[in-house]
Design a protein around this motif. Sequence first.
Motif, PDB file in Angstrom:
ATOM      1  N   ARG A  20       0.836  -1.215   0.000  1.00  0.00           N
ATOM      2  CA  ARG A  20       0.000   0.000   0.000  1.00  0.00           C
ATOM      3  C   ARG A  20       0.866   1.259   0.000  1.00  0.00           C
ATOM      4  O   ARG A  20       0.590   2.222  -0.685  1.00  0.00           O
ATOM      5  CB  ARG A  20      -0.913   0.039   1.243  1.00  0.00           C
ATOM      6  CG  ARG A  20      -1.905  -1.097   1.326  1.00  0.00           C
ATOM      7  CD  ARG A  20      -2.896  -0.869   2.465  1.00  0.00           C
ATOM      8  NE  ARG A  20      -2.278  -0.609   3.747  1.00  0.00           N
ATOM      9  CZ  ARG A  20      -1.873  -1.531   4.605  1.00  0.00           C
ATOM     10  NH1 ARG A  20      -2.012  -2.812   4.276  1.00  0.00           N
ATOM     11  NH2 ARG A  20      -1.321  -1.226   5.762  1.00  0.00           N
ATOM     12  N   CYS A  21       1.895   1.258   0.824  1.00  0.00           N
ATOM     13  CA  CYS A  21       2.710   2.460   1.017  1.00  0.00           C
ATOM     14  C   CYS A  21       3.719   2.624  -0.129  1.00  0.00           C
ATOM     15  O   CYS A  21       4.489   1.699  -0.415  1.00  0.00           O
ATOM     16  CB  CYS A  21       3.441   2.335   2.356  1.00  0.00           C
ATOM     17  SG  CYS A  21       4.729   3.562   2.563  1.00  0.00           S
ATOM     18  N   PRO A  22       3.753   3.803  -0.772  1.00  0.00           N
ATOM     19  CA  PRO A  22       4.696   4.016  -1.871  1.00  0.00           C
ATOM     20  C   PRO A  22       6.166   3.822  -1.483  1.00  0.00           C
ATOM     21  O   PRO A  22       6.965   3.379  -2.301  1.00  0.00           O
ATOM     22  CB  PRO A  22       4.430   5.459  -2.283  1.00  0.00           C
ATOM     23  CG  PRO A  22       3.023   5.701  -1.896  1.00  0.00           C
ATOM     24  CD  PRO A  22       2.820   4.931  -0.622  1.00  0.00           C
ATOM     25  N   VAL A  23       6.522   4.150  -0.241  1.00  0.00           N
ATOM     26  CA  VAL A  23       7.930   3.962   0.156  1.00  0.00           C
ATOM     27  C   VAL A  23       8.222   2.462   0.285  1.00  0.00           C
ATOM     28  O   VAL A  23       9.281   1.985  -0.092  1.00  0.00           O
ATOM     29  CB  VAL A  23       8.256   4.700   1.480  1.00  0.00           C
ATOM     30  CG1 VAL A  23       9.764   4.720   1.705  1.00  0.00           C
ATOM     31  CG2 VAL A  23       7.713   6.122   1.464  1.00  0.00           C
ATOM     32  N   GLN A  24       7.247   1.726   0.790  1.00  0.00           N
ATOM     33  CA  GLN A  24       7.402   0.269   0.868  1.00  0.00           C
ATOM     34  C   GLN A  24       7.472  -0.344  -0.529  1.00  0.00           C
ATOM     35  O   GLN A  24       8.221  -1.286  -0.761  1.00  0.00           O
ATOM     36  CB  GLN A  24       6.226  -0.355   1.632  1.00  0.00           C
ATOM     37  CG  GLN A  24       6.183  -0.018   3.096  1.00  0.00           C
ATOM     38  CD  GLN A  24       7.103  -0.896   3.928  1.00  0.00           C
ATOM     39  OE1 GLN A  24       7.693  -1.861   3.447  1.00  0.00           O
ATOM     40  NE2 GLN A  24       7.253  -0.555   5.193  1.00  0.00           N
ATOM     41  N   LYS A  25       6.683   0.192  -1.454  1.00  0.00           N
ATOM     42  CA  LYS A  25       6.732  -0.302  -2.837  1.00  0.00           C
ATOM     43  C   LYS A  25       8.159  -0.148  -3.378  1.00  0.00           C
ATOM     44  O   LYS A  25       8.733  -1.076  -3.948  1.00  0.00           O
ATOM     45  CB  LYS A  25       5.812   0.527  -3.755  1.00  0.00           C
ATOM     46  CG  LYS A  25       4.327   0.276  -3.624  1.00  0.00           C
ATOM     47  CD  LYS A  25       3.590   1.137  -4.677  1.00  0.00           C
ATOM     48  CE  LYS A  25       2.187   1.507  -4.271  1.00  0.00           C
ATOM     49  NZ  LYS A  25       1.189   0.503  -4.455  1.00  0.00           N
ATOM     50  N   ARG A 105       7.596  13.001   2.511  1.00  0.00           N
ATOM     51  CA  ARG A 105       7.759  14.014   3.562  1.00  0.00           C
ATOM     52  C   ARG A 105       6.991  13.608   4.820  1.00  0.00           C
ATOM     53  O   ARG A 105       7.447  13.789   5.933  1.00  0.00           O
ATOM     54  CB  ARG A 105       7.284  15.375   3.051  1.00  0.00           C
ATOM     55  CG  ARG A 105       7.825  16.538   3.843  1.00  0.00           C
ATOM     56  CD  ARG A 105       7.838  17.809   3.041  1.00  0.00           C
ATOM     57  NE  ARG A 105       8.603  17.703   1.812  1.00  0.00           N
ATOM     58  CZ  ARG A 105       9.922  17.769   1.747  1.00  0.00           C
ATOM     59  NH1 ARG A 105      10.622  17.939   2.840  1.00  0.00           N
ATOM     60  NH2 ARG A 105      10.556  17.673   0.603  1.00  0.00           N
ATOM     61  N   GLU A 106       5.826  13.018   4.641  1.00  0.00           N
ATOM     62  CA  GLU A 106       5.058  12.561   5.816  1.00  0.00           C
ATOM     63  C   GLU A 106       5.851  11.520   6.601  1.00  0.00           C
ATOM     64  O   GLU A 106       5.841  11.513   7.831  1.00  0.00           O
ATOM     65  CB  GLU A 106       3.716  11.971   5.360  1.00  0.00           C
ATOM     66  CG  GLU A 106       2.791  13.042   4.814  1.00  0.00           C
ATOM     67  CD  GLU A 106       1.337  12.732   5.084  1.00  0.00           C
ATOM     68  OE1 GLU A 106       1.017  12.270   6.177  1.00  0.00           O
ATOM     69  OE2 GLU A 106       0.539  12.944   4.162  1.00  0.00           O
ATOM     70  N   HIS A 107       6.532  10.659   5.899  1.00  0.00           N
ATOM     71  CA  HIS A 107       7.373   9.665   6.599  1.00  0.00           C
ATOM     72  C   HIS A 107       8.472  10.353   7.408  1.00  0.00           C
ATOM     73  O   HIS A 107       8.778   9.942   8.525  1.00  0.00           O
ATOM     74  CB  HIS A 107       7.995   8.670   5.612  1.00  0.00           C
ATOM     75  CG  HIS A 107       7.047   7.576   5.191  1.00  0.00           C
ATOM     76  ND1 HIS A 107       5.969   7.803   4.368  1.00  0.00           N
ATOM     77  CD2 HIS A 107       7.002   6.262   5.498  1.00  0.00           C
ATOM     78  CE1 HIS A 107       5.310   6.681   4.182  1.00  0.00           C
ATOM     79  NE2 HIS A 107       5.923   5.717   4.862  1.00  0.00           N
ATOM     80  N   LEU A 108       9.066  11.394   6.828  1.00  0.00           N
ATOM     81  CA  LEU A 108      10.123  12.118   7.565  1.00  0.00           C
ATOM     82  C   LEU A 108       9.550  12.731   8.835  1.00  0.00           C
ATOM     83  O   LEU A 108      10.250  12.902   9.831  1.00  0.00           O
ATOM     84  CB  LEU A 108      10.747  13.224   6.717  1.00  0.00           C
ATOM     85  CG  LEU A 108      11.442  12.840   5.405  1.00  0.00           C
ATOM     86  CD1 LEU A 108      12.309  13.980   4.911  1.00  0.00           C
ATOM     87  CD2 LEU A 108      12.266  11.576   5.526  1.00  0.00           C
ATOM     88  N   GLU A 109       8.249  13.068   8.801  1.00  0.00           N
ATOM     89  CA  GLU A 109       7.602  13.659   9.978  1.00  0.00           C
ATOM     90  C   GLU A 109       7.028  12.586  10.912  1.00  0.00           C
ATOM     91  O   GLU A 109       6.324  12.897  11.866  1.00  0.00           O
ATOM     92  CB  GLU A 109       6.490  14.619   9.525  1.00  0.00           C
ATOM     93  CG  GLU A 109       7.048  15.863   8.851  1.00  0.00           C
ATOM     94  CD  GLU A 109       5.985  16.655   8.083  1.00  0.00           C
ATOM     95  OE1 GLU A 109       4.805  16.280   8.128  1.00  0.00           O
ATOM     96  OE2 GLU A 109       6.369  17.648   7.427  1.00  0.00           O
ATOM     97  N   GLY A 110       7.264  11.315  10.588  1.00  0.00           N
ATOM     98  CA  GLY A 110       6.858  10.237  11.505  1.00  0.00           C
ATOM     99  C   GLY A 110       5.502   9.626  11.225  1.00  0.00           C
ATOM    100  O   GLY A 110       4.946   8.956  12.088  1.00  0.00           O
ATOM    101  N   ARG A 111       4.957   9.854  10.002  1.00  0.00           N
ATOM    102  CA  ARG A 111       3.655   9.257   9.693  1.00  0.00           C
ATOM    103  C   ARG A 111       3.721   8.456   8.402  1.00  0.00           C
ATOM    104  O   ARG A 111       4.252   8.931   7.400  1.00  0.00           O
ATOM    105  CB  ARG A 111       2.585  10.352   9.481  1.00  0.00           C
ATOM    106  CG  ARG A 111       2.218  11.130  10.707  1.00  0.00           C
ATOM    107  CD  ARG A 111       1.094  12.107  10.394  1.00  0.00           C
ATOM    108  NE  ARG A 111       1.405  12.974   9.272  1.00  0.00           N
ATOM    109  CZ  ARG A 111       2.150  14.085   9.381  1.00  0.00           C
ATOM    110  NH1 ARG A 111       2.648  14.447  10.543  1.00  0.00           N
ATOM    111  NH2 ARG A 111       2.386  14.830   8.319  1.00  0.00           N
ATOM    112  N   CYS A 112       3.149   7.255   8.463  1.00  0.00           N
ATOM    113  CA  CYS A 112       2.950   6.484   7.230  1.00  0.00           C
ATOM    114  C   CYS A 112       1.460   6.543   6.930  1.00  0.00           C
ATOM    115  O   CYS A 112       0.668   5.902   7.625  1.00  0.00           O
ATOM    116  CB  CYS A 112       3.400   5.030   7.417  1.00  0.00           C
ATOM    117  SG  CYS A 112       2.986   3.983   6.001  1.00  0.00           S
ATOM    118  N   PRO A 113       1.030   7.336   5.925  1.00  0.00           N
ATOM    119  CA  PRO A 113      -0.410   7.502   5.676  1.00  0.00           C
ATOM    120  C   PRO A 113      -1.122   6.181   5.403  1.00  0.00           C
ATOM    121  O   PRO A 113      -2.309   6.061   5.668  1.00  0.00           O
ATOM    122  CB  PRO A 113      -0.469   8.418   4.449  1.00  0.00           C
ATOM    123  CG  PRO A 113       0.884   9.041   4.348  1.00  0.00           C
ATOM    124  CD  PRO A 113       1.859   8.106   4.978  1.00  0.00           C
TER     125      PRO A 113
END
Length: 196
Positions: A20-25, A105-113
């Motif tokens: 689901r998560c683009p960074v995980q992809k 950027r959300e990940h850098l702020e500590g959130r995985c949407p």
Amino acid sequence: MEEKKELKVEDIKTAAEGKRCPVQKALYYISEFLSGPMCGKCFPCSMGSYEAKVRLQGIVDGEGTESDLRALRRIASEMAESSMCKKGKDSAKFIMEWMGTDVYREHLEGRCPDKECLALIEYRIITDACTMCGLCKDACKYGAILGEKPKPYLSGYMPYEVRQKRCVKCGECVKVCPEGAIIIVDAGLTEPVGVQ
Ligand code: SF4
Ligand code: SF4
Ligand code: SF4
């Protein structure tokens, strides 16, 4: 013995899309690319893939910085420009695909949407929705759920809650809860969680 079939870039992309998560992809893609189709014949692709993997891993682990984002952009652009074959160029495109969105950027702020990066999430029990059936506690192999079923002869009771230090975020408790009372929130959320 059956020979292991090497995955093709297209197969890896298809499997990565299952996240689901683009960074995980991107992390899944580059890890599989490195262990299979990446042949190591040219520097921008071999070193770039390795460095991209390290940076992406840091981001999903909640340790990403602005410098990781800058490095990923640089790596992808060098791979796109200088890789010797289409595999390296296609990999660069895949890494770049979501970099223009807010999700990094959300990940850098500590959130995985998408609530898929384990370092950035926590499982919590919504007390108001919990009927204290105890199924989640029975299902948790890690002893990470505290709580007691109410006893008719005792006035007090211990509500069910997740012990964050023991929780490995396997999700088994969510599967068994008949009330949908276990939810995933951003790690370290300080507000109490309520019925959604
Ligand atoms: S771009 Fe092609 S040739 Fe170069 S390392 Fe990657 S897969 Fe090998
Ligand atoms: S997510 Fe897994 S480890 Fe965490 S409380 Fe639920 S069952 Fe236990
Ligand atoms: S399974 Fe759900 S309803 Fe039952 S105790 Fe756990 S959180 Fe509460």
